[in-house]
Design a protein around this motif. Structure first.
Motif, PDB file in Angstrom:
ATOM      1  N   TYR A   1       0.840  -1.205   0.000  1.00  0.00           N
ATOM      2  CA  TYR A   1       0.000   0.000   0.000  1.00  0.00           C
ATOM      3  C   TYR A   1       0.875   1.255   0.000  1.00  0.00           C
ATOM      4  CZ  TYR A   1      -4.727  -1.965   0.839  1.00  0.00           C
ATOM      5  OH  TYR A   1      -5.944  -2.582   0.718  1.00  0.00           O
ATOM      6  N   ARG A   2       1.900   1.270   0.847  1.00  0.00           N
ATOM      7  CA  ARG A   2       2.763   2.457   0.941  1.00  0.00           C
ATOM      8  C   ARG A   2       3.588   2.656  -0.334  1.00  0.00           C
ATOM      9  NH1 ARG A   2       3.906   0.556   6.749  1.00  0.00           N
ATOM     10  NH2 ARG A   2       2.355   1.716   7.953  1.00  0.00           N
ATOM     11  N   ALA A   3       4.000   1.560  -0.952  1.00  0.00           N
ATOM     12  CA  ALA A   3       4.768   1.680  -2.199  1.00  0.00           C
ATOM     13  C   ALA A   3       3.921   2.314  -3.300  1.00  0.00           C
ATOM     14  CB  ALA A   3       5.271   0.309  -2.633  1.00  0.00           C
ATOM     15  N   VAL A   4       2.646   1.922  -3.376  1.00  0.00           N
ATOM     16  CA  VAL A   4       1.748   2.538  -4.364  1.00  0.00           C
ATOM     17  C   VAL A   4       1.542   4.013  -4.029  1.00  0.00           C
ATOM     18  CG1 VAL A   4      -0.545   2.505  -5.390  1.00  0.00           C
ATOM     19  CG2 VAL A   4       0.596   0.344  -4.856  1.00  0.00           C
ATOM     20  N   ALA A   5       1.376   4.315  -2.735  1.00  0.00           N
ATOM     21  CA  ALA A   5       1.203   5.706  -2.316  1.00  0.00           C
ATOM     22  C   ALA A   5       2.437   6.546  -2.660  1.00  0.00           C
ATOM     23  CB  ALA A   5       0.931   5.770  -0.817  1.00  0.00           C
ATOM     24  N   ASP A   6       3.620   5.977  -2.483  1.00  0.00           N
ATOM     25  CA  ASP A   6       4.872   6.718  -2.702  1.00  0.00           C
ATOM     26  C   ASP A   6       5.250   6.822  -4.175  1.00  0.00           C
ATOM     27  OD1 ASP A   6       5.084   7.028   0.038  1.00  0.00           O
ATOM     28  OD2 ASP A   6       6.516   5.377   0.294  1.00  0.00           O
ATOM     29  N   HIS A   7       5.022   5.760  -4.931  1.00  0.00           N
ATOM     30  CA  HIS A   7       5.547   5.681  -6.298  1.00  0.00           C
ATOM     31  C   HIS A   7       4.472   5.747  -7.379  1.00  0.00           C
ATOM     32  CE1 HIS A   7       9.357   4.714  -4.444  1.00  0.00           C
ATOM     33  NE2 HIS A   7       8.838   3.649  -3.851  1.00  0.00           N
ATOM     34  N   GLY A   8       3.214   5.695  -6.990  1.00  0.00           N
ATOM     35  CA  GLY A   8       2.137   5.785  -7.967  1.00  0.00           C
ATOM     36  C   GLY A   8       1.740   4.432  -8.537  1.00  0.00           C
ATOM     37  N   LEU A   9       0.725   4.456  -9.380  1.00  0.00           N
ATOM     38  CA  LEU A   9       0.161   3.211  -9.911  1.00  0.00           C
ATOM     39  C   LEU A   9       1.127   2.461 -10.817  1.00  0.00           C
ATOM     40  CD1 LEU A   9      -3.565   4.055 -10.743  1.00  0.00           C
ATOM     41  CD2 LEU A   9      -2.642   2.781  -8.812  1.00  0.00           C
ATOM     42  N   THR A  10       2.101   3.159 -11.393  1.00  0.00           N
ATOM     43  CA  THR A  10       3.040   2.442 -12.273  1.00  0.00           C
ATOM     44  C   THR A  10       3.853   1.413 -11.501  1.00  0.00           C
ATOM     45  OG1 THR A  10       4.621   4.246 -11.971  1.00  0.00           O
ATOM     46  CG2 THR A  10       3.238   4.313 -13.949  1.00  0.00           C
ATOM     47  N   TRP A  11       4.035   1.622 -10.187  1.00  0.00           N
ATOM     48  CA  TRP A  11       4.734   0.612  -9.370  1.00  0.00           C
ATOM     49  C   TRP A  11       3.966  -0.700  -9.374  1.00  0.00           C
ATOM     50  CZ3 TRP A  11       3.635  -2.422  -5.157  1.00  0.00           C
ATOM     51  CH2 TRP A  11       4.719  -3.022  -4.505  1.00  0.00           C
ATOM     52  N   PHE A  12       2.650  -0.610  -9.383  1.00  0.00           N
ATOM     53  CA  PHE A  12       1.795  -1.807  -9.374  1.00  0.00           C
ATOM     54  C   PHE A  12       1.562  -2.315 -10.794  1.00  0.00           C
ATOM     55  CE2 PHE A  12      -2.190  -4.151  -9.087  1.00  0.00           C
ATOM     56  CZ  PHE A  12      -2.122  -4.780  -7.861  1.00  0.00           C
ATOM     57  N   TYR A  13       1.231  -1.417 -11.703  1.00  0.00           N
ATOM     58  CA  TYR A  13       0.878  -1.800 -13.075  1.00  0.00           C
ATOM     59  C   TYR A  13       2.089  -1.661 -13.996  1.00  0.00           C
ATOM     60  CZ  TYR A  13      -4.002  -1.915 -11.669  1.00  0.00           C
ATOM     61  OH  TYR A  13      -5.189  -2.225 -11.055  1.00  0.00           O
ATOM     62  N   GLY A  14       2.942  -2.665 -13.987  1.00  0.00           N
ATOM     63  CA  GLY A  14       4.093  -2.684 -14.873  1.00  0.00           C
ATOM     64  C   GLY A  14       5.422  -2.542 -14.161  1.00  0.00           C
ATOM     65  N   GLY A  15       5.401  -2.071 -12.914  1.00  0.00           N
ATOM     66  CA  GLY A  15       6.636  -1.892 -12.154  1.00  0.00           C
ATOM     67  C   GLY A  15       6.954  -3.079 -11.270  1.00  0.00           C
ATOM     68  N   GLU A  16       7.417  -2.792 -10.056  1.00  0.00           N
ATOM     69  CA  GLU A  16       7.947  -3.845  -9.187  1.00  0.00           C
ATOM     70  C   GLU A  16       6.916  -4.922  -8.849  1.00  0.00           C
ATOM     71  OE1 GLU A  16      10.006  -4.250  -4.767  1.00  0.00           O
ATOM     72  OE2 GLU A  16      10.268  -2.397  -5.926  1.00  0.00           O
ATOM     73  N   PHE A  17       5.686  -4.504  -8.522  1.00  0.00           N
ATOM     74  CA  PHE A  17       4.677  -5.509  -8.194  1.00  0.00           C
ATOM     75  C   PHE A  17       4.389  -6.410  -9.396  1.00  0.00           C
ATOM     76  CE2 PHE A  17       0.358  -7.128  -8.158  1.00  0.00           C
ATOM     77  CZ  PHE A  17       0.306  -7.765  -6.931  1.00  0.00           C
ATOM     78  N   ALA A  18       4.226  -5.810 -10.551  1.00  0.00           N
ATOM     79  CA  ALA A  18       3.945  -6.591 -11.760  1.00  0.00           C
ATOM     80  C   ALA A  18       5.083  -7.565 -12.056  1.00  0.00           C
ATOM     81  CB  ALA A  18       3.709  -5.660 -12.941  1.00  0.00           C
ATOM     82  N   GLN A  19       6.319  -7.107 -11.874  1.00  0.00           N
ATOM     83  CA  GLN A  19       7.475  -7.973 -12.129  1.00  0.00           C
ATOM     84  C   GLN A  19       7.517  -9.142 -11.145  1.00  0.00           C
ATOM     85  OE1 GLN A  19       9.448  -7.808 -14.669  1.00  0.00           O
ATOM     86  NE2 GLN A  19       8.906  -5.804 -15.501  1.00  0.00           N
ATOM     87  N   GLN A  20       7.258  -8.857  -9.860  1.00  0.00           N
ATOM     88  CA  GLN A  20       7.238  -9.932  -8.866  1.00  0.00           C
ATOM     89  C   GLN A  20       6.165 -10.969  -9.183  1.00  0.00           C
ATOM     90  OE1 GLN A  20       7.312  -6.871  -5.457  1.00  0.00           O
ATOM     91  NE2 GLN A  20       8.052  -8.727  -4.466  1.00  0.00           N
ATOM     92  N   THR A  21       4.994 -10.470  -9.592  1.00  0.00           N
ATOM     93  CA  THR A  21       3.897 -11.373  -9.926  1.00  0.00           C
ATOM     94  C   THR A  21       4.235 -12.214 -11.147  1.00  0.00           C
ATOM     95  OG1 THR A  21       2.304  -9.787  -9.029  1.00  0.00           O
ATOM     96  CG2 THR A  21       1.435 -11.497 -10.477  1.00  0.00           C
ATOM     97  N   ALA A  22       4.786 -11.570 -12.163  1.00  0.00           N
ATOM     98  CA  ALA A  22       5.147 -12.290 -13.387  1.00  0.00           C
ATOM     99  C   ALA A  22       6.206 -13.364 -13.105  1.00  0.00           C
ATOM    100  CB  ALA A  22       5.652 -11.308 -14.439  1.00  0.00           C
ATOM    101  N   THR A  23       7.156 -13.058 -12.254  1.00  0.00           N
ATOM    102  CA  THR A  23       8.199 -14.035 -11.903  1.00  0.00           C
ATOM    103  C   THR A  23       7.582 -15.242 -11.212  1.00  0.00           C
ATOM    104  OG1 THR A  23       9.888 -12.326 -11.721  1.00  0.00           O
ATOM    105  CG2 THR A  23      10.301 -14.399 -10.571  1.00  0.00           C
ATOM    106  N   TRP A  24       6.700 -14.986 -10.232  1.00  0.00           N
ATOM    107  CA  TRP A  24       6.052 -16.099  -9.530  1.00  0.00           C
ATOM    108  C   TRP A  24       5.218 -16.928 -10.502  1.00  0.00           C
ATOM    109  CZ3 TRP A  24       1.295 -18.180  -8.745  1.00  0.00           C
ATOM    110  CH2 TRP A  24       1.189 -19.146  -7.732  1.00  0.00           C
ATOM    111  N   MET A  25       4.501 -16.269 -11.392  1.00  0.00           N
ATOM    112  CA  MET A  25       3.673 -16.985 -12.364  1.00  0.00           C
ATOM    113  C   MET A  25       4.529 -17.891 -13.253  1.00  0.00           C
ATOM    114  SD  MET A  25       0.375 -16.388 -12.217  1.00  0.00           S
ATOM    115  CE  MET A  25      -0.657 -15.387 -11.156  1.00  0.00           C
TER     116      MET A  25
END
Length: 556
Positions: free
Chosen positions: A208-232
């Motif tokens: 939640y704080r990472a999205v607040a600090d870095h914006g939606l791009t952190w989730f949609y295409g950034g670090e969160f998306a990369q972590q999810t893609a790696t796990w998948m």
């Protein structure tokens, strides 16, 4: 056929005016959890409006009601802004680019568990994109403003309630399959947390704080998306970081309909809820419901439900991929359907019907509900979900985010029932980038151009029927929202051919309904509906939460 009238609606409680229920002058909210309602109120008190309050509640529910919804899922939002603008926001999950219609076929047989649990069950989450769009169009606060208090709650922890504990116990076996999920929701010995135990979600707080600090791009295409893609990639999934980057929340034209002089504003496809709430009420306009005895009213409404759900199975899907006829909410079509209802006995509905202009006049290309409203005229109905309890059961390691299992809301194969026993046809078949059909039914009701009611529900396909029953009790019976929610409810979805019905109706009514030819599936309670209603006489907002579940209705 003959009509059975009584001078009042027998056995369904005393009709109560909204004036007898607690109201608030400035703001009101109703959600399934007290902490979410408190978050909504706090957001309003900080200078927000009903839109900000709704998003604050939604983000908080992702923490305290995470078995139902969260940022790993999607949502629909219907908004009436203070300036009269109407907005319908589609934050529904989207199938990954590598998805295909036969992805759950193994050696010619459907593996229906794969669409519910694990790496292949999830669509691309849309909730955060939808929240952000709603705030930018009609809010006073930012997404970051609302994420941080929810993050603090996730880090501090909260004692889980009886509902959370029950869902956790029922799902523990599947959660154990995924170490990141087990680490959050289960004790060290593998047993689930119990009622009153503290649930701490530090990884979710960090997300939640990472999205607040870095914006939606952190989730949609950034670090969160990369972590999810790696796990998948490591676990047989097909979601990529590009799938996240390509996701967009969409504005759609809301459905406008009427019922006995009131106007309804509903969510359009890929919600089936708006279409069928309007369609069923169109049919019911042809019957004097408030004068029927209880069993006759249940019978007529059930027959209308069957006709609508038969149409749902054939016609409904993502309007960007399937031609969904606007004629489904046509008044003339409803009149034709009403003629099919025999007041003395069940009528078989072997298949869907065909609405007018079906070839050309089409819509443009487990769950929770919350309702908020403020005195300035902002009204919000928000439904959000990750589908079944704890979604796909997958928490992406290091993020605390539970991913949805919304791929099961597609027709995994046309004609094959999903987790809610709903079937679909080609219109809801899997395709890359497509959004699965949903029953979520966020609805606003107006009288003489002014907002009267915001309502919606949780509970799979019963969302549709819960929503229309509450609207009927308010309009047909003159009830306030709390009295309407206390009424016993019933549900029929065409397939299976059984009438789910609460035993609160009483043995006599149940026997009379059965005698009309219905096969009953009796239950003590089902569903979860929330609402806010305007009491014009007192000039107060009256919130209501479903008495069947924990929750809170409050305001300022």
């Amino acid at each position: 056929m003959k009509l059975l009238f009584c001078s009042f609606f027998v056995g369904l409680g005393v009709i109560s005016a909204a004036a007898q229920e607690t109201g608030f002058a400035k703001f009101a909210a109703a959600t399934v959890h007290p902490l979410a309602t408190d978050a909504a109120t706090a957001a309003y008190a900080r200078g927000g409006n009903a839109v900000d309050a709704a998003i604050a509640a939604a983000l908080t529910l992702g923490v305290v009601d995470g078995h139902n919804s969260g940022i790993g899922g999607g949502c629909f939002i219907v908004i009436r802004a203070a300036d009269g603008t109407l907005t319908a926001i589609d934050g529904r999950e989207m199938a990954p680019a590598k998805a295909h219609r036969d992805m759950y076929l193994k050696e010619g047989k459907v593996d229906d568990e794969a669409s519910k649990t694990g790496a292949l069950a999830s669509g691309i989450p849309g909730a955060l994109r939808a929240y952000d769009l709603a705030l930018k169009k009609h809010g006073q606060l930012t997404l970051a403003d609302l994420l941080r208090p929810a993050a603090d709650l996730a880090e501090k922890g909260f004692p889980i309630d009886a509902v959370y504990a029950r869902k956790l116990a029922a799902t523990a076996k599947k959660l154990r399959l995924f170490p990141a999920s087990a680490a959050i929701f289960l004790k060290a010995d593998g047993t689930p947390l119990k009622e009153g135990d503290l649930l701490v979600q530090k990884d979710l707080a960090q997300t939640y704080r990472a999205v607040a600090d870095h914006g939606l791009t952190w989730f949609y295409g950034g670090e969160f998306a990369q972590q999810t893609a790696t796990w998948m990639a490591e676990n047989g999934g097909i979601i990529s970081a590009a799938d996240f980057a390509n996701y967009r929340a969409l504005e759609r034209e809301p459905i406008r309909s009427t019922y006995r002089g009131y106007e309804l504003v509903c969510m359009p496809p890929p919600s089936s809820g708006g279409v069928h709430v309007a369609q069923i009420l169109n049919v019911l306009e042809h019957f004097p419901l408030r004068h029927f005895r209880a069993s006759s009213r249940i019978h007529v409404v059930t027959e209308a439900m069957k006709l609508a759900f038969a149409d749902r199975a054939h016609w409904l899907g993502d309007p960007d991929f399937a031609s969904v006829p606007k004629g489904l909410v046509d008044k003339t079509y409803a009149a034709e359907l009403a003629k099919k209802i025999d007041l003395d006995h069940v009528t078989a509905v072997p298949a869907h019907n065909t609405p007018p202009r079906w070839e050309g006049d089409i819509f443009g290309k487990h769950t929770t509900h919350l309702s908020t409203a403020d005195a300035k005229g902002n009204w919000v109905a928000l439904n959000q979900t990750i589908n079944t309890a704890f979604g796909s059961k997958v928490v992406v390691p290091g993020t605390g985010v539970l991913l949805n299992d919304e791929m099961d809301d597609f027709a995994v194969q046309p004609g094959v029932p999903n987790a809610f026993k709903l079937i679909g046809a080609e219109a809801n078949a899997i395709a890359p980038g497509k959004r699965p059909l949903s029953s979520m039914s966020p609805t606003l009701v107006f009288k003489d151009g002014q907002p009267l009611l915001t309502v919606g529900a949780a509970g799979g396909p019963t969302i549709i029927t819960q929503t229309l029953l509450l609207i009927s009790h308010v309009i047909d019976d003159g009830q306030g929202p709390n009295a309407a929610l206390a009424e016993p409810r019933f549900h029929h979805q065409w397939n299976p051919d059984t009438l789910k019905i609460e035993t609160q109706f009483g043995a006599g009514t149940l026997r009379r309904v059965q005698a009309l030819g219905h096969t009953l599936d009796e239950t003590s309670a089902f569903g979860a509906c929330q609402a806010v209603m305007w009491d014009a006489e007192r000039k107060l907002l009256v919130p209501a939460h479903d008495p069947r579940i924990p929750g809170k209705a409050s305001g300022l």
